[in-house]
Design an enzyme around this catalytic site. Sequence first.
Site, short mmCIF file in Angstrom:
data_model
loop_
_atom_site.label_atom_id
_atom_site.label_comp_id
_atom_site.label_asym_id
_atom_site.label_seq_id
_atom_site.Cartn_x
_atom_site.Cartn_y
_atom_site.Cartn_z
N LYS A 124 0.85 -1.19 0.00
CA LYS A 124 0.00 0.00 0.00
C LYS A 124 0.90 1.24 0.00
O LYS A 124 1.49 1.61 1.01
CB LYS A 124 -0.90 -0.02 1.24
CG LYS A 124 -1.88 1.12 1.27
CD LYS A 124 -1.39 2.11 2.31
CE LYS A 124 -2.22 3.30 2.55
NZ LYS A 124 -2.01 4.39 1.61
N GLU A 134 -1.11 7.56 -0.53
CA GLU A 134 -2.13 8.08 -1.47
C GLU A 134 -1.62 9.30 -2.23
O GLU A 134 -2.18 9.68 -3.25
CB GLU A 134 -3.44 8.40 -0.72
CG GLU A 134 -3.32 9.35 0.46
CD GLU A 134 -2.93 8.64 1.77
OE1 GLU A 134 -2.09 7.70 1.74
OE2 GLU A 134 -3.44 9.06 2.82
N GLY A 164 6.97 5.16 7.87
CA GLY A 164 6.11 6.33 7.95
C GLY A 164 6.34 7.05 9.26
O GLY A 164 7.40 6.91 9.88
N GLU A 203 3.80 8.40 14.74
CA GLU A 203 2.41 8.37 15.21
C GLU A 203 1.63 7.21 14.56
O GLU A 203 0.99 6.41 15.24
CB GLU A 203 1.78 9.71 14.83
CG GLU A 203 0.39 9.93 15.34
CD GLU A 203 -0.22 11.17 14.67
OE1 GLU A 203 0.50 11.94 14.00
OE2 GLU A 203 -1.43 11.33 14.83
N GLY A 208 3.00 4.67 12.99
CA GLY A 208 3.72 3.44 13.34
C GLY A 208 3.21 2.83 14.64
O GLY A 208 3.07 1.61 14.76
N GLU A 254 10.02 1.53 10.31
CA GLU A 254 11.02 2.56 10.01
C GLU A 254 10.30 3.89 10.17
O GLU A 254 9.44 4.23 9.35
CB GLU A 254 11.53 2.41 8.57
CG GLU A 254 12.27 1.13 8.30
CD GLU A 254 13.62 1.08 9.00
OE1 GLU A 254 14.16 2.14 9.37
OE2 GLU A 254 14.14 -0.04 9.18
N CYS A 257 13.54 11.31 6.22
CA CYS A 257 13.66 10.78 7.58
C CYS A 257 15.05 11.04 8.14
O CYS A 257 15.23 11.22 9.33
CB CYS A 257 13.34 9.29 7.59
SG CYS A 257 14.39 8.32 6.52
N GLU A 276 10.12 16.35 14.63
CA GLU A 276 10.39 16.24 13.19
C GLU A 276 9.50 17.24 12.45
O GLU A 276 8.28 17.17 12.52
CB GLU A 276 10.06 14.81 12.75
CG GLU A 276 10.44 14.52 11.33
CD GLU A 276 10.05 13.11 10.92
OE1 GLU A 276 8.89 12.71 11.16
OE2 GLU A 276 10.89 12.41 10.36
P1 NAD Z 1 2.41 8.56 7.48
O1 NAD Z 1 2.72 7.82 8.73
O2 NAD Z 1 1.39 9.62 7.54
O3 NAD Z 1 1.91 7.54 6.35
C1 NAD Z 1 2.68 6.43 5.96
C2 NAD Z 1 1.77 5.41 5.31
O4 NAD Z 1 0.85 4.91 6.28
C3 NAD Z 1 0.92 5.98 4.17
O5 NAD Z 1 0.82 5.02 3.15
C4 NAD Z 1 -0.43 6.19 4.84
O6 NAD Z 1 -1.53 6.18 3.96
C5 NAD Z 1 -0.47 4.99 5.78
N1 NAD Z 1 -1.39 5.12 6.92
C6 NAD Z 1 -1.98 6.24 7.41
N2 NAD Z 1 -2.74 5.93 8.48
C7 NAD Z 1 -2.61 4.59 8.68
C8 NAD Z 1 -3.11 3.67 9.65
N3 NAD Z 1 -3.92 4.06 10.64
N4 NAD Z 1 -2.74 2.38 9.56
C9 NAD Z 1 -1.89 1.96 8.59
N5 NAD Z 1 -1.39 2.78 7.63
C10 NAD Z 1 -1.74 4.08 7.68
O7 NAD Z 1 3.80 9.09 6.94
P2 NAD Z 1 4.04 10.05 5.70
O8 NAD Z 1 3.53 11.40 6.06
O9 NAD Z 1 3.56 9.39 4.46
O10 NAD Z 1 5.65 10.04 5.64
C11 NAD Z 1 6.45 10.83 6.44
C12 NAD Z 1 6.98 10.07 7.63
O11 NAD Z 1 7.66 8.90 7.23
C13 NAD Z 1 7.99 10.87 8.44
O12 NAD Z 1 7.74 10.74 9.81
C14 NAD Z 1 9.32 10.21 8.09
O13 NAD Z 1 10.33 10.37 9.05
C15 NAD Z 1 8.91 8.81 7.93
N6 NAD Z 1 9.91 8.09 7.13
C16 NAD Z 1 10.76 7.23 7.76
C17 NAD Z 1 11.75 6.57 7.03
C18 NAD Z 1 12.70 5.60 7.69
O14 NAD Z 1 13.30 4.81 6.97
N7 NAD Z 1 12.88 5.61 8.99
C19 NAD Z 1 11.87 6.81 5.67
C20 NAD Z 1 10.99 7.70 5.07
C21 NAD Z 1 10.01 8.33 5.81
#
Ligand code: NAD
Length: 504
Positions: A184, A187, A236, A239, A241, A258, A292, A390
């Site tokens: 997934k 979006e 992601g 929060e 995670g 991650e 990240c 962040e």
């Molecule tokens: P996000 O957590 O908002 O979304 C990540 C994914 O989770 C998206 O596909 C989203 O649709 C999905 N999602 C949203 N709500 C969900 C739920 N309740 N259950 C399951 N999935 C859900 O993150 P983002 O805004 O897309 O990305 C930015 C974040 O990602 C930053 O915090 C960044 O640090 C982190 N990130 C971490 C790494 C790493 O390797 N550590 C790499 C890149 C990004």
Amino acid sequence: MTVTLTDIAISDNRLILDGQEVDSVSGETFERTSPAHDVVVARYAKGGADDVARGVTAARRAFDAGPWPRRAGVERSRVLRRVADLIRRDRDQLARIEALESGKPITQAYDEVDASAELWDYAATLARHSYGDAHNDLGPDVLAMVVNEPLGVVSIITPWNFPLLIVSQKLPFALAVGCTAVVKPSELTPGTTVHLARLIIEAGADEGVVNVVTGSGGVGSAMSAHPDVDMISFTGSTEVGRKVAAAGGQLLKRIELELGGKNPQIICADSDLDAAADAVVFGVYFNAGECCNSGSRVLVQRSIADDFVAEVVNRARRVPVGDPLDPATKVGAIVSDEQLAVIERYVSEGRSGDAELLLGGDRLASDNGRFYQPTVFANVRPEMSIAREEIFGPVLSVLTFETLDEAVGIANSTMYGLSAGIWTRDINAALSASRALRAGTVWVNRWMDGYPELPFGGYNASGEGRELGRQAIGSFTQTKTIQLQVGDRTTRWVPAAHHLGGLS
Ligand code: NAD
């Protein structure tokens, strides 16, 4: 500034389930608008829980009864290698999709595509190296094998900042050992993941091995709570995670996370200040700070702080911000209005504290799109939100320190622990700080280089588990112990005492 987009062809994309491109159960769709140009660039099927169920069923069948996990490693390796070649064949198309959907500069999108192809190549190599152990010294009557078996169906959930790279940090390693997957993407940036799935099918993966369900966060939450999923691999925010871990943990799935970072770079007075200034500017403005590993927190030794910060501001002022499709651009668009609002909230908190705004601090004037000025705050205190949280935007917070112990203490004082860096010519200082920094990666006199061969992941609230490196295949396998009786069994009912270990 006006950012125009010519020769636009809107792509239409459906879900990829069981080797077919299909509509969602609801028949609904959603559009992605380029954040730089305000033009619709793609349309996607809007998946829901029913579509997740279809994807998991396909992946389950492919795992339980299909040929993929039963193929020899060398055969899976060939498919992965072909995917790497196909990514390279479609390099221009993939880079353009990435730049248009995420707003990142096209040159950085090309780098991302190239690095993704490398990951598929590396996983192809590992696919031929998944083997276990034999124990032949447990006694004359026993020979034991420890074998690694693929875990099963993996749910992969990815963010919008490096969509192709992040799915490529997970999926090829899962496939290498024989797992199947439901993916997934965010979006906001599903395009390259959908295209990748087509390439995987073209490369010869069996039906149902890779399924893609596009849609909002609800799709991810349905995946995390699905009983037939064996593992969730999530990248992601911290929060989300936590939510994924709570849902998956309840069902005792394997979970790899991650998450976010607030990564410190420590600049000592004795370092190569020219290289350090370059790394600071690159570290925080690369991918518009939507990274990240963003080096968004810089700790400078007090004796050099004024001059060093002046040099950083001088360089930051010259960073070209603008149209992602212009090869001269180094900072493109901010991905969404929501992300822009987050950046503005943090900058306003920085302004209302006693930090000193030295550069930027506002949107970039533009008739369209979402652009933010490279921003520098100095005199930031460790307890301020711009030093601890962040921001995910082009905002640098500069703090100062007197001694290295003090710097390490400040560096370790947030909830995160993804990466950290130290700049010094003193080998003892470099080594002791590297050991004391609570982070999954420490860079010494360099910043943000990554290699498929090196494990990557976070301490504390930055995550759980590691990706990449040779260990990556261990993330997607489980261990089975097989004991073979050699000759006739002489012990009956109660084994000898030294055989009892591990039988509790
Ligand atoms: P996000 O957590 O908002 O979304 C990540 C994914 O989770 C998206 O596909 C989203 O649709 C999905 N999602 C949203 N709500 C969900 C739920 N309740 N259950 C399951 N999935 C859900 O993150 P983002 O805004 O897309 O990305 C930015 C974040 O990602 C930053 O915090 C960044 O640090 C982190 N990130 C971490 C790494 C790493 O390797 N550590 C790499 C890149 C990004």
